[in-house]
Scaffold this active site. Structure first.
Site, short mmCIF file in Angstrom:
data_model
loop_
_atom_site.label_atom_id
_atom_site.label_comp_id
_atom_site.label_asym_id
_atom_site.label_seq_id
_atom_site.Cartn_x
_atom_site.Cartn_y
_atom_site.Cartn_z
N GLY A 269 0.69 -1.15 -0.03
CA GLY A 269 0.02 -0.01 -0.05
C GLY A 269 0.85 1.10 0.08
N THR A 270 1.86 1.31 0.60
CA THR A 270 2.85 2.37 0.81
C THR A 270 3.62 2.66 -0.60
OG1 THR A 270 3.52 1.85 3.05
CG2 THR A 270 4.93 3.28 1.88
N CYS B 201 1.14 1.16 12.33
CA CYS B 201 2.50 1.25 11.48
C CYS B 201 3.58 2.34 12.29
CB CYS B 201 1.98 2.10 9.97
SG CYS B 201 1.00 0.94 9.36
N SER C 150 -3.67 -3.31 -0.56
CA SER C 150 -2.59 -4.06 0.07
C SER C 150 -2.87 -5.27 0.31
CB SER C 150 -2.05 -3.41 1.19
OG SER C 150 -1.05 -3.94 1.89
N ALA C 151 -2.13 -6.28 -0.23
CA ALA C 151 -2.52 -7.81 0.32
C ALA C 151 -2.87 -8.17 1.71
CB ALA C 151 -1.61 -8.79 -0.34
N HIS C 152 -1.84 -7.50 2.48
CA HIS C 152 -1.59 -8.23 3.66
C HIS C 152 -2.88 -7.67 4.88
CE1 HIS C 152 0.24 -5.32 6.36
NE2 HIS C 152 0.44 -4.59 5.36
N GLN D 127 -7.56 -0.15 3.72
CA GLN D 127 -8.44 -0.88 4.84
C GLN D 127 -9.69 -1.29 4.44
OE1 GLN D 127 -7.50 -1.87 7.76
NE2 GLN D 127 -5.37 -0.59 7.78
N THR E 207 11.67 -7.44 -11.47
CA THR E 207 10.99 -8.56 -11.51
C THR E 207 9.90 -8.73 -10.43
OG1 THR E 207 13.43 -9.52 -12.15
CG2 THR E 207 11.50 -11.19 -11.09
N1 PLP Z 1 -2.82 2.89 3.73
C1 PLP Z 1 -3.60 2.67 4.99
C2 PLP Z 1 -4.92 3.18 5.33
C3 PLP Z 1 -2.96 1.59 5.63
O1 PLP Z 1 -3.80 1.27 6.77
C4 PLP Z 1 -1.72 1.11 5.35
C5 PLP Z 1 -1.15 0.04 6.49
O2 PLP Z 1 -1.43 0.36 7.46
C6 PLP Z 1 -1.14 1.44 4.28
C7 PLP Z 1 -1.92 2.46 3.35
C8 PLP Z 1 0.04 0.68 4.00
O3 PLP Z 1 0.05 -0.38 3.63
P1 PLP Z 1 1.36 -1.35 3.47
O4 PLP Z 1 1.50 -1.91 4.76
O5 PLP Z 1 1.12 -2.68 2.33
O6 PLP Z 1 2.51 -0.62 2.89
#
Ligand code: PLP
Length: 371
Positions: free
Chosen positions: A71-72, A312, A187-189, A167, A225
């Site tokens: 996601g970042t 985070c 974001s997959a996780h 989210q 890759t």
């Molecule tokens: N955006 C939101 C709203 C999130 O909650 C998070 C992770 O906590 C992210 C982005 C970042 O995703 P990633 O952990 O895959 O970098």
């Protein structure tokens, strides 16, 4: 020692069995998805199957999906494009808030919902093609933004809309076209896939410069890759999450039971965002007079895993910018923890939480223990 009860799905969801199986199957394959031989083609097939699943999760076409490292990266790819101005809501995740240091902030109301008057005002200012970034659901409070309405205002002003759906995806139905989002992050996780993989979904016709330049992967929009195994796991998780959307909505029963019991034990406890539409799985609540860090440690000792503010950034003891943006008093915000449920949660988790929470509250000299 791991905690017995995991209530921190918004930080990262446990991997779903389907995702773990797809990941490990792809991990066992040799080759590079860019190679033309059979080994390469086998990996390419895993990636393209996953692309369809990720696209289907948000009602997009597979060709719109750019796989990223999470996601970042997806947020950075979207926000660090060729925009004359970038506007972000004050409640965005740090990966959006900090992607463009000079970005302008749009305010939230006390309920956590974006202030449309603040957006209107910002859009009225001149300055060339703008990108506006507003998340669909907040990671700390679960508050859901009126994205379709926001998209109307944004498009009416000739700007484009990026929506961080990290989210929301897998927790509520997400349809990129119905939302009116031009760019959308995943974001997959957060939905039961592996960590370190995500996607930016881009509406057709938008020209977005690559952040990572090099090889021609992802249609030249993201060199390097591909993380084929991670992407395969993402696809399987996306499929499972799409199938389980009803179950995700049903988590409201657990969340509401937890909040009702907390309110009975501590009527002065505050639940942030409770007045707004929220994700069914998230509760951001205070234990009056007890620092969030103390709660997280004590609950962990009692076998219950939750987080203080944004996980985070929970290594540092700072008051949540989300709660601050909602106008929370710093003292009160400092006593807020986040509880988040997910695909493996059960009613017994609520009982464990309430037993541990009430015991801590009683020890802090505040309440009576649960019956
Ligand atoms: N955006 C939101 C709203 C999130 O909650 C998070 C992770 O906590 C992210 C982005 C970042 O995703 P990633 O952990 O895959 O970098």
């Amino acid at each position: 020692m791991g905690s017995a009860v995991y209530l921190d799905y918004n930080a990262s969801a446990p991997i779903r069995p389907e995702a773990a199986a797809a990941l490990s199957e792809a991990l066992g394959l040799a080759g590079n998805a860019s190679s033309v031989h059979g080994f390469g083609r086998a990996l390419r097939h895993r990636i393209e199957t996953a692309r369809k699943a990720a696209a289907a999760l948000v009602g997009a076409a597979p060709a719109q999906v750019i796989f990223t490292s999470g996601g970042t990266e997806a947020n950075n790819l979207a926000l660090r494009g060729d925009w004359a101005r970038v506007l972000v809501s004050a409640g965005e995740h740090d990966s959006a808030r900090q992607a463009v240091p000079e970005a302008e902030m749009i305010r939230l109301g006390p309920d956590g919902v974006l202030r449309l008057d603040s957006l209107d005002q910002a859009l009225a200012a001149q300055g060339g093609p703008a990108l506006v970034s507003v998340m669909l659901a907040n990671n700390e409070t679960g508050v859901i933004q009126p994205i379709a309405r926001i998209a109307e205002l944004v498009h009416g002003a000739g700007a484009l809309l990026h929506c961080d759906a990290v989210q929301a995806a897998g927790k509520i139905p997400v349809d990129m076209a119905a939302l009116g989002a031009d760019l959308l992050s995943l974001s997959a996780h957060k939905l039961g896939g592996p960590q370190g993989v995500g996607a930016l979904v881009v509406r057709e016709g938008i020209d977005l410069p690559a952040l990572l330049r090099g090889g021609g992967q992802e249609r030249r929009r993201r060199a390097g890759t591909e993380n084929a195994a991670g992407i395969a796991g993402f696809g399987a998780a996306a499929e499972a999450a799409s199938r389980d959307l009803d179950k995700a909505a049903g988590l409201a029963a657990l969340r509401d039971a937890l909040e009702a019991q907390v309110r009975a034990l501590a009527p002065e406890a505050k639940i942030f965002g409770a007045e707004a539409p929220r994700l069914a799985n998230t509760s951001c609540l205070t234990m009056p007079g007890v620092a969030a860090e103390t709660q997280v440690v004590a609950l962990d000792l009692a076998g219950v895993a939750v987080s203080a503010g944004a996980a985070c950034s929970s290594g540092k003891v700072t008051v949540s910018h989300v709660l601050q943006a909602m106008g929370a008093a710093p003292d009160e915000a400092a006593t807020a923890i986040r509880v988040s449920f997910g695909w493996r949660s059960a009613p017994a988790d609520v009982e464990h939480f309430i037993a541990a929470w009430s015991e801590l509250y009683r020890r802090a000299g505040r309440g009576r223990s649960a019956a």
